[in-house]
Structures are given as C-alpha cells and as structure tokens.
Design an enzyme around this catalytic site. Sequence first.
Site, PDB file in Angstrom:
ATOM      1  N   HIS A  67       0.838  -1.205   0.000  1.00 36.37           N
ATOM      2  CA  HIS A  67       0.000   0.000   0.000  1.00 36.37           C
ATOM      3  C   HIS A  67       0.873   1.255   0.000  1.00 36.37           C
ATOM      4  O   HIS A  67       0.667   2.177  -0.810  1.00 36.37           O
ATOM      5  CB  HIS A  67      -0.895  -0.054   1.254  1.00 36.37           C
ATOM      6  CG  HIS A  67      -1.791   1.121   1.443  1.00 36.37           C
ATOM      7  ND1 HIS A  67      -3.169   1.016   1.435  1.00 36.37           N
ATOM      8  CD2 HIS A  67      -1.531   2.437   1.670  1.00 36.37           C
ATOM      9  CE1 HIS A  67      -3.701   2.205   1.647  1.00 36.37           C
ATOM     10  NE2 HIS A  67      -2.725   3.083   1.797  1.00 36.37           N
ATOM     11  N   GLU A  68       1.873   1.289   0.899  1.00 40.17           N
ATOM     12  CA  GLU A  68       2.731   2.467   1.012  1.00 40.17           C
ATOM     13  C   GLU A  68       3.702   2.590  -0.156  1.00 40.17           C
ATOM     14  O   GLU A  68       4.001   3.699  -0.607  1.00 40.17           O
ATOM     15  CB  GLU A  68       3.504   2.432   2.331  1.00 40.17           C
ATOM     16  CG  GLU A  68       2.626   2.525   3.565  1.00 40.17           C
ATOM     17  CD  GLU A  68       1.781   3.789   3.591  1.00 40.17           C
ATOM     18  OE1 GLU A  68       2.239   4.824   3.050  1.00 40.17           O
ATOM     19  OE2 GLU A  68       0.658   3.740   4.126  1.00 40.17           O
ATOM     20  N   HIS A  71       1.966   4.311  -2.933  1.00 49.32           N
ATOM     21  CA  HIS A  71       1.968   5.769  -2.735  1.00 49.32           C
ATOM     22  C   HIS A  71       3.305   6.366  -3.181  1.00 49.32           C
ATOM     23  O   HIS A  71       3.350   7.384  -3.880  1.00 49.32           O
ATOM     24  CB  HIS A  71       1.761   6.101  -1.254  1.00 49.32           C
ATOM     25  CG  HIS A  71       0.356   5.994  -0.782  1.00 49.32           C
ATOM     26  ND1 HIS A  71      -0.710   6.579  -1.434  1.00 49.32           N
ATOM     27  CD2 HIS A  71      -0.175   5.376   0.311  1.00 49.32           C
ATOM     28  CE1 HIS A  71      -1.832   6.329  -0.776  1.00 49.32           C
ATOM     29  NE2 HIS A  71      -1.535   5.604   0.286  1.00 49.32           N
TER      30      HIS A  71
END
Length: 379
Positions: A67-68, A71
């Site tokens: 997820h990170e 980003h």
Amino acid sequence: MRASFRLGRVAGVPVGVNWSVLVIFALIAWGLAARQFPRAYPGEPLWAYVLAGLAAAVVFFAGLLAHEVAHAVVARRNGLGVEGITLWLFGGVSELKGEAPNPGAELRIAGIGPLVSLIIGVLFGGAAVALALAGQRGLAVGALSWLAGINLLLAIFNVLPAAPLDGGRLLRAAVWKATGDRTRASVVAARAGWVLGVLLIGLGLWQFLVGAGIGGLWLVLIGWFLIGAASMEERQARVGSALRGVRVADVMTPQPQTASAEMTVGDFVDHYLFAYRHSALPLTEDGQPVGLVTLDRVRHVAADRRGATTLAEVACRADELVLARPEEQLTDLLPRLSECADGRALVVVDGRLVGIVSPSDISRAVQRSSMREQLAVQR
C-alpha cells in the site's frame, strides 16, 4: 514517525519499521492463533494455529507495505521525492518531500493506496473461494478469508473523507480542484478528520460501556490519533500558506557561531553558554557540519562529568542532521525538521555550513507574513 530499524529498500525506497509494529503484530498473531482460528476450525494441532496466525500477520504487513510503496511510486512519478517508508502501530506512512503540485497529482497519489489494498483483498478473496470450491475447509481457507476481509476493510477505512487518511487527501484534491485554494482544501480535510476522530471515540466508549472491551478501547485510540494528526495537519496547512514563496535564505541566521566536536561540555559552559545568545551550536570540521549541540542536551550532563564529556558525545549526530540549501523553499524544509529532535536545520552550500534555521526564525517569518497580510487588507 521514526523507524526503529531498517528493512532495506523496495522499489528504491528505504523501508523501516517502528518498534510499535511488534505490538500490533503480536496482537494479530495471538488473536488469530489463540481465538479466531481455533473457534472456526477446531481440532487442529496447536502448531498449525500458531503457524497460520504468524503467516497471516506477516502477509498482512506485507500488504501494508505494498500500500505504502504504491503511494511512493506514484508520488515519484508526479515529481515528488520520497525519503522513505515506515511501518508503525497504525499502519504505514510514506515520507514525501514537498506537496503534490496540483489536485490531479494529489488524487493519483492518495487513491493508489486504497486501490492496491482493494486489489489485494479481492485476490485473497478469490483464492479463498477457489480453495472452498475445490473442497478445502481448513486453516488455509480461513487465513485467506481473513486476509481478504482485513484488506477490504483497510481499503474502505482509508477512503473515508478525513485527514490524515487517504480519503482525506482525496477530499482535499476535490476541494482544491473546486476552489483553487490548497490551504482551504487542507483545512476542510483536517476538520473532517477531527470530526471522524470524535465519532470514533464516542463509538469506542459506547462499545466499551456495553461490554466490547478491547475493541472499544482500540477505536478510542484510533480516534484520538486521528484528532491529533488532523489538528497538526491544519496547523501545518496554515503555516505553509503563510510561508509559501519564502526561501530558507530569507529566514536563516547566516554564518552562525560554531565549535569543535572535541570541545568538552565544561569548556562550552564556561566560554560559550553566556557569550552567545543562541541556544544551539553547530559542530564543524573544516567548515563542514558534523553535529549540533543545544542547551537542552548540555543540561542533561551532570556537573561532575562535564570536564570529561565532549560535545560530540551529547550532540545530534551527523546522520541525524537536517540539511537544507539556501534556495530551498521553507515549506519543503518544515516537514523535515522533526527528523532531529532539536528541531533545527543547518544550511549548507557545497557541504560547507553557511547558516542555521531555528524554530524562532520560522516563528518570525510567520509573524512577518501575517503582518504583511494584515497591512494588505487595511489598504
């Protein structure tokens, strides 16, 4: 959020883990191995429950990392630098340098994280269904189902329109696009985060009172975190608006007094403490900064040890220093000031010290900016 130890690099981005991850990892693994899996799939040996719980917890955090990383990758493609990724108690945080240049970039950077969590959840859900259709009913199906559910829940929670969640970034992008005012958009998103935090605290207290126990207290903790983070984002947005267009060179104290790292604390107290008005002193070697000592750090050295303790032993180390360039925008520097507990930045040109930026320098810059705005309104 500072990393307690580093894991390495993923997609060229440094990845670290805060010690608080161990707490949530242990809670997840214990909850699955000792409670959820034995109730849903009785009759399995203890080692099987422990293995399934540990595996599910590891894969869960791998999903948070994905997820990170998403980003970070999208942020880089939109022109932002990425200092690193840190996993901690409430998930993960990507440390970005600067802000999105436009609402579209903000939308892409914020939206990719929940999208990745959604995809991961769907994939695990599909795998669980496939195993079930093949006649499997054991722990493998249970672990996959839990991973599917937790990632879908993570995606849904993250798109709630409240800062500092990804949904808050999406809300900020929408308001920014509609109004053309980045600061107003940030304030709207931050206040939405404050409201969500209050609601979660209220819900958590109600659950605790009716017997939900730890689950209710966990919601209270999350709500408290959201309120604090949202309030901080609103303050940062207002300060950032006041300082937009101001360079580091405009606020720094040029050519600050320096000292040698080999100087003793006793000499510092005797010859520097009252001779100069500044509360921080850069340590240099051949003009290059190697540390930073402050009055707060010196104060913790016992009087009988000052003669044998060097400034290097108590200073903010070279690898902890926040370095800036004179032409750098002050708004880009502000998020990095928390990297060293002393809250100061050393300004360098070609590696040589030319200035220092302290909290008082920034406060004066904000005051001057506010005064300019007031005078402009009066005209």
